[in-house]
Design a protein around this motif. Structure first.
Motif, PDB file in Angstrom:
ATOM      1  N   PHE A  41       0.821  -1.203   0.000  1.00  0.00           N
ATOM      2  CA  PHE A  41       0.000   0.000   0.000  1.00  0.00           C
ATOM      3  C   PHE A  41       0.856   1.256   0.000  1.00  0.00           C
ATOM      4  O   PHE A  41       0.480   2.274  -0.600  1.00  0.00           O
ATOM      5  N   SER A  42       2.026   1.223   0.646  1.00  0.00           N
ATOM      6  CA  SER A  42       2.869   2.415   0.704  1.00  0.00           C
ATOM      7  C   SER A  42       3.291   2.879  -0.683  1.00  0.00           C
ATOM      8  O   SER A  42       3.566   4.060  -0.894  1.00  0.00           O
ATOM      9  N   HIS A  43       3.333   1.951  -1.652  1.00  0.00           N
ATOM     10  CA  HIS A  43       3.670   2.324  -3.029  1.00  0.00           C
ATOM     11  C   HIS A  43       2.499   3.018  -3.732  1.00  0.00           C
ATOM     12  O   HIS A  43       2.687   3.648  -4.779  1.00  0.00           O
ATOM     13  N   LEU A  44       1.307   2.874  -3.184  1.00  0.00           N
ATOM     14  CA  LEU A  44       0.109   3.398  -3.836  1.00  0.00           C
ATOM     15  C   LEU A  44      -0.342   4.736  -3.268  1.00  0.00           C
ATOM     16  O   LEU A  44      -1.396   5.245  -3.647  1.00  0.00           O
ATOM     17  N   VAL A  45       0.459   5.310  -2.347  1.00  0.00           N
ATOM     18  CA  VAL A  45       0.096   6.555  -1.680  1.00  0.00           C
ATOM     19  C   VAL A  45       0.756   7.739  -2.378  1.00  0.00           C
ATOM     20  O   VAL A  45       1.988   7.766  -2.512  1.00  0.00           O
ATOM     21  N   PRO A  46      -0.012   8.731  -2.832  1.00  0.00           N
ATOM     22  CA  PRO A  46       0.599   9.929  -3.416  1.00  0.00           C
ATOM     23  C   PRO A  46       1.463  10.650  -2.386  1.00  0.00           C
ATOM     24  O   PRO A  46       1.107  10.720  -1.205  1.00  0.00           O
ATOM     25  N   ARG A  47       2.595  11.157  -2.813  1.00  0.00           N
ATOM     26  CA  ARG A  47       3.539  11.810  -1.902  1.00  0.00           C
ATOM     27  C   ARG A  47       2.884  13.011  -1.225  1.00  0.00           C
ATOM     28  O   ARG A  47       2.181  13.793  -1.847  1.00  0.00           O
ATOM     29  N   GLY A  48       3.154  13.150   0.080  1.00  0.00           N
ATOM     30  CA  GLY A  48       2.607  14.259   0.858  1.00  0.00           C
ATOM     31  C   GLY A  48       1.276  13.949   1.499  1.00  0.00           C
ATOM     32  O   GLY A  48       0.739  14.762   2.249  1.00  0.00           O
ATOM     33  N   LYS A  49       0.708  12.770   1.207  1.00  0.00           N
ATOM     34  CA  LYS A  49      -0.596  12.397   1.766  1.00  0.00           C
ATOM     35  C   LYS A  49      -0.494  11.106   2.580  1.00  0.00           C
ATOM     36  O   LYS A  49      -1.458  10.360   2.701  1.00  0.00           O
ATOM     37  N   GLU A  50       0.697  10.879   3.168  1.00  0.00           N
ATOM     38  CA  GLU A  50       0.956   9.596   3.810  1.00  0.00           C
ATOM     39  C   GLU A  50       0.005   9.310   4.971  1.00  0.00           C
ATOM     40  O   GLU A  50      -0.647   8.259   5.019  1.00  0.00           O
ATOM     41  N   ALA A  51      -0.058  10.234   5.953  1.00  0.00           N
ATOM     42  CA  ALA A  51      -0.907   9.974   7.118  1.00  0.00           C
ATOM     43  C   ALA A  51      -2.378   9.949   6.725  1.00  0.00           C
ATOM     44  O   ALA A  51      -3.167   9.158   7.250  1.00  0.00           O
ATOM     45  N   LEU A  88      -8.325  -8.717  -4.924  1.00  0.00           N
ATOM     46  CA  LEU A  88      -6.907  -8.368  -5.059  1.00  0.00           C
ATOM     47  C   LEU A  88      -6.360  -8.805  -6.414  1.00  0.00           C
ATOM     48  O   LEU A  88      -5.571  -8.081  -7.034  1.00  0.00           O
ATOM     49  N   ALA A  89      -6.775  -9.980  -6.884  1.00  0.00           N
ATOM     50  CA  ALA A  89      -6.275 -10.483  -8.164  1.00  0.00           C
ATOM     51  C   ALA A  89      -6.626  -9.547  -9.319  1.00  0.00           C
ATOM     52  O   ALA A  89      -5.916  -9.507 -10.338  1.00  0.00           O
ATOM     53  N   ARG A  90      -7.687  -8.774  -9.161  1.00  0.00           N
ATOM     54  CA  ARG A  90      -8.142  -7.889 -10.235  1.00  0.00           C
ATOM     55  C   ARG A  90      -7.414  -6.537 -10.251  1.00  0.00           C
ATOM     56  O   ARG A  90      -7.646  -5.740 -11.167  1.00  0.00           O
ATOM     57  N   VAL A  91      -6.569  -6.256  -9.252  1.00  0.00           N
ATOM     58  CA  VAL A  91      -5.889  -4.959  -9.183  1.00  0.00           C
ATOM     59  C   VAL A  91      -4.553  -5.023  -9.939  1.00  0.00           C
ATOM     60  O   VAL A  91      -3.672  -5.806  -9.572  1.00  0.00           O
ATOM     61  N   PRO A  92      -4.363  -4.209 -10.998  1.00  0.00           N
ATOM     62  CA  PRO A  92      -3.072  -4.150 -11.697  1.00  0.00           C
ATOM     63  C   PRO A  92      -2.091  -3.286 -10.896  1.00  0.00           C
ATOM     64  O   PRO A  92      -2.083  -2.062 -11.017  1.00  0.00           O
ATOM     65  N   ILE A  93      -1.252  -3.920 -10.088  1.00  0.00           N
ATOM     66  CA  ILE A  93      -0.455  -3.196  -9.107  1.00  0.00           C
ATOM     67  C   ILE A  93       0.544  -2.242  -9.755  1.00  0.00           C
ATOM     68  O   ILE A  93       0.693  -1.092  -9.310  1.00  0.00           O
ATOM     69  N   ARG A  94       1.253  -2.673 -10.781  1.00  0.00           N
ATOM     70  CA  ARG A  94       2.250  -1.788 -11.406  1.00  0.00           C
ATOM     71  C   ARG A  94       1.588  -0.533 -11.957  1.00  0.00           C
ATOM     72  O   ARG A  94       2.089   0.586 -11.804  1.00  0.00           O
ATOM     73  N   GLN A  95       0.442  -0.707 -12.565  1.00  0.00           N
ATOM     74  CA  GLN A  95      -0.302   0.442 -13.080  1.00  0.00           C
ATOM     75  C   GLN A  95      -0.766   1.333 -11.937  1.00  0.00           C
ATOM     76  O   GLN A  95      -0.770   2.571 -12.055  1.00  0.00           O
ATOM     77  N   ALA A  96      -1.141   0.731 -10.800  1.00  0.00           N
ATOM     78  CA  ALA A  96      -1.607   1.506  -9.653  1.00  0.00           C
ATOM     79  C   ALA A  96      -0.479   2.347  -9.062  1.00  0.00           C
ATOM     80  O   ALA A  96      -0.687   3.502  -8.662  1.00  0.00           O
ATOM     81  N   VAL A  97       0.739   1.783  -8.985  1.00  0.00           N
ATOM     82  CA  VAL A  97       1.881   2.531  -8.456  1.00  0.00           C
ATOM     83  C   VAL A  97       2.182   3.726  -9.349  1.00  0.00           C
ATOM     84  O   VAL A  97       2.385   4.853  -8.877  1.00  0.00           O
ATOM     85  N   ALA A  98       2.213   3.504 -10.652  1.00  0.00           N
ATOM     86  CA  ALA A  98       2.494   4.598 -11.595  1.00  0.00           C
ATOM     87  C   ALA A  98       1.411   5.665 -11.530  1.00  0.00           C
ATOM     88  O   ALA A  98       1.700   6.868 -11.591  1.00  0.00           O
ATOM     89  N   ALA A  99       0.155   5.239 -11.371  1.00  0.00           N
ATOM     90  CA  ALA A  99      -0.949   6.201 -11.321  1.00  0.00           C
ATOM     91  C   ALA A  99      -0.882   7.074 -10.077  1.00  0.00           C
ATOM     92  O   ALA A  99      -1.371   8.208 -10.079  1.00  0.00           O
ATOM     93  N   ALA A 100      -0.249   6.565  -9.005  1.00  0.00           N
ATOM     94  CA  ALA A 100      -0.101   7.348  -7.784  1.00  0.00           C
ATOM     95  C   ALA A 100       1.078   8.312  -7.870  1.00  0.00           C
ATOM     96  O   ALA A 100       1.328   9.099  -6.940  1.00  0.00           O
ATOM     97  N   GLY A 101       1.815   8.256  -8.985  1.00  0.00           N
ATOM     98  CA  GLY A 101       2.948   9.162  -9.164  1.00  0.00           C
ATOM     99  C   GLY A 101       4.227   8.702  -8.520  1.00  0.00           C
ATOM    100  O   GLY A 101       5.132   9.501  -8.292  1.00  0.00           O
ATOM    101  N   ASN A 102       4.329   7.404  -8.229  1.00  0.00           N
ATOM    102  CA  ASN A 102       5.501   6.858  -7.565  1.00  0.00           C
ATOM    103  C   ASN A 102       6.331   6.018  -8.514  1.00  0.00           C
ATOM    104  O   ASN A 102       5.793   5.453  -9.483  1.00  0.00           O
ATOM    105  N   PRO A 103       7.649   5.904  -8.246  1.00  0.00           N
ATOM    106  CA  PRO A 103       8.484   5.028  -9.081  1.00  0.00           C
ATOM    107  C   PRO A 103       8.055   3.575  -8.909  1.00  0.00           C
ATOM    108  O   PRO A 103       7.755   3.140  -7.799  1.00  0.00           O
ATOM    109  N   VAL A 104       8.025   2.831 -10.006  1.00  0.00           N
ATOM    110  CA  VAL A 104       7.584   1.438  -9.962  1.00  0.00           C
ATOM    111  C   VAL A 104       8.791   0.536  -9.710  1.00  0.00           C
ATOM    112  O   VAL A 104       9.736   0.533 -10.501  1.00  0.00           O
ATOM    113  N   PRO A 105       8.793  -0.218  -8.608  1.00  0.00           N
ATOM    114  CA  PRO A 105       9.915  -1.145  -8.347  1.00  0.00           C
ATOM    115  C   PRO A 105      10.033  -2.175  -9.447  1.00  0.00           C
ATOM    116  O   PRO A 105       9.068  -2.466 -10.182  1.00  0.00           O
ATOM    117  N   GLU A 106      11.221  -2.749  -9.542  1.00  0.00           N
ATOM    118  CA  GLU A 106      11.464  -3.752 -10.591  1.00  0.00           C
ATOM    119  C   GLU A 106      10.503  -4.919 -10.471  1.00  0.00           C
ATOM    120  O   GLU A 106      10.018  -5.456 -11.440  1.00  0.00           O
TER     121      GLU A 106
END
Length: 450
Positions: free
Chosen positions: A371-381, A430-448
């Motif tokens: 989930f931490s990869h899916l959080v837009p920066r500055g909105k953590e809490a 959970l199986a239906r969530v495209p995680i890599r796309q979700a990370v990119a959509a949140a504006g975060n770098p996508v891990p390998e």
């Protein structure tokens, strides 16, 4: 002292970041004893026995004039505590994000919970209402504290290291839980030699969890640092529910993050309910004594340390999402096996505890780091407030289902198998969530690999 807000690891050098990470681990070390000794082992069977002592001839107690089967009281109290937490967590999340001052909020919620837990020493006789009150306060407090605690993760760990950092935090927690359970086991089994009654030993075990929680919270409070918010970020907190509404509106711009939260809400409800109700099931349905329950949960703690670290390594090879999905299949099988367990057979209960230990820490740690990869920066809490409402705050449905199933059928086996639906539905979502796309959509770098 505060420092300017910046990128995830920002201007904090590596040594300082590691120091914060080590301090961060110690809040898991502090509060996990409450979850283990109080919620998982002692309070459920003990509060149930107190309620049964106060029950009428039909086995019902009447809090606020409402007839409640004594065996369902603990599950309902857990559910009620989470409803209270739901009302508080948005306020805390808003305050943490708007002021950047997480440490005072962590301290206030942690010490409220620790004090309520220490107060369980006075839970005896027929004081089941006191037990319900202290459980509600302590459970709500730990939920609120975890909003702030989890919100530190994106600030102290870069994207590539969060799975490992989160897993280490869980490992610290399970290590402390195991250590304190050993002490509890010594005290409980040898209570006669210490000149204590069985009730006295249980009450000391409950209260000591609060003392431990409060003492080790000092470590993260010394090492974690507040980060000053950018100009315009501060101001009156206002209504926390308005902040939560704004957060949910903002999440509509990140629908994949919201989809993950929905999946997590469902399957984690099952996890939390199994954890909180396992001892009641073991004592009331399987006829196991308190010593067996303590040693079984101790086995869970020991294996959960290895399980959290092992699943962290599996995530590096197969990705966090696939590793979590595999663990959910195991959870569903555990419930089926639990429903079929014969009574008065501790060996089978130990095997089930071993299976729970191997998937418990990893499934929770990887969910947090994912989930931490899916959080837009500055909105953590702010976002972790919503996450915590999924983690603890909205985990009221499972205990309610468990309590109602027992209230209606009088069978804990029916109650435990009813929880399998949470893992089945959660896996599908959970199986239906495209995680890599979700990370990119949140504006975060996508891990390998994720």
């Amino acid at each position: 002292m505060t420092e300017p807000a910046g990128p995830t690891t920002g201007a904090v050098d590596a040594a300082s970041r590691r120091r914060e990470q080590r301090g961060w681990y110690f809040y898991d070390f502090a509060c996990s004893v409450y979850s283990t000794s109080v919620v998982t082992v002692f309070l459920g069977p003990y509060l149930t026995s107190i309620a049964k002592a106060a029950a009428d001839a039909d086995g019902y107690v009447h809090p606020l004039g409402i007839p409640v089967r004594a065996g369902s009281l603990f599950a309902y109290a857990v559910s009620a505590s989470i409803v209270v937490a739901v009302a508080l967590m948005p306020v805390v999340g808003a305050a943490a994000d708007r002021t950047g001052r997480k440490k005072p909020l962590l301290a206030a919620s942690a010490y409220t919970g620790a004090a309520a837990t220490a107060g369980m020493f006075f839970l005896d006789g027929r004081r089941y209402l006191l037990g319900v009150f202290l459980l509600i306060v302590a459970n709500a407090a730990i939920s609120v504290s975890m909003v702030v605690y989890n919100a530190y993760l994106p600030q102290i760990a870069g994207p590539e290291e969060r799975d490992a950092v989160s897993s280490r935090g869980w490992a610290f927690g399970y290590t402390s839980g195991a250590f304190v359970l050993v002490l509890n086991l010594v005290l409980y089994t040898g209570h006669d030699s210490f000149g204590l009654s069985e009730s006295d030993a249980v009450r000391i075990c409950l209260a000591s969890a609060g003392v431990w929680w409060g003492a080790f919270t000092l470590v993260p409070l010394r090492r974690l640092r507040d980060r000053r918010m950018p100009a315009g970020g501060e101001g009156a907190v206002g209504a926390g529910w308005r902040q939560l509404t704004a957060t949910l509106r903002d999440m509509r711009r990140h629908p994949l993050t919201l989809s993950f939260l929905l999946a997590y809400l469902v399957y984690n409800d099952g996890v939390q309910t199994v954890i909180s109700q396992a001892s009641v099931y073991g004592s009331e349905e399987l006829g196991l004594d308190q010593t067996t329950l303590i040693t079984a949960v101790l086995l869970v703690q020991v294996l959960a340390v290895a399980g959290a670290l092992a699943m962290g390594r599996l995530a590096r090879s197969y990705g966090a999402k696939n590793t979590i999905l595999g663990s959910l299949v195991v959870w569903a099988l555990i419930l089926v096996a639990g429903c079929l367990l014969p009574a008065h057979a501790p060996a089978y209960f130990y095997l089930l505890a071993a299976a729970i230990g191997l998937v418990l820490g990893g499934s929770q740690a990887l969910s947090r780091s994912l989930f931490s990869h899916l959080v837009p920066r500055g909105k953590e809490a702010e976002y972790f407030s919503a996450y915590e409402m999924s983690d603890r705050g909205l985990s009221w449905l499972g205990p309610l289902v468990f309590g109602l199933a027992y209230q209606l059928t009088g069978s804990y086996r029916d109650a435990i198998i009813s929880l399998a639906i949470f893992f089945v539905i959660g896996s599908v979502l959970l199986a239906r969530v495209p995680i890599r796309q979700a990370v990119a959509a949140a504006g975060n770098p996508v891990p390998e690999r994720i």
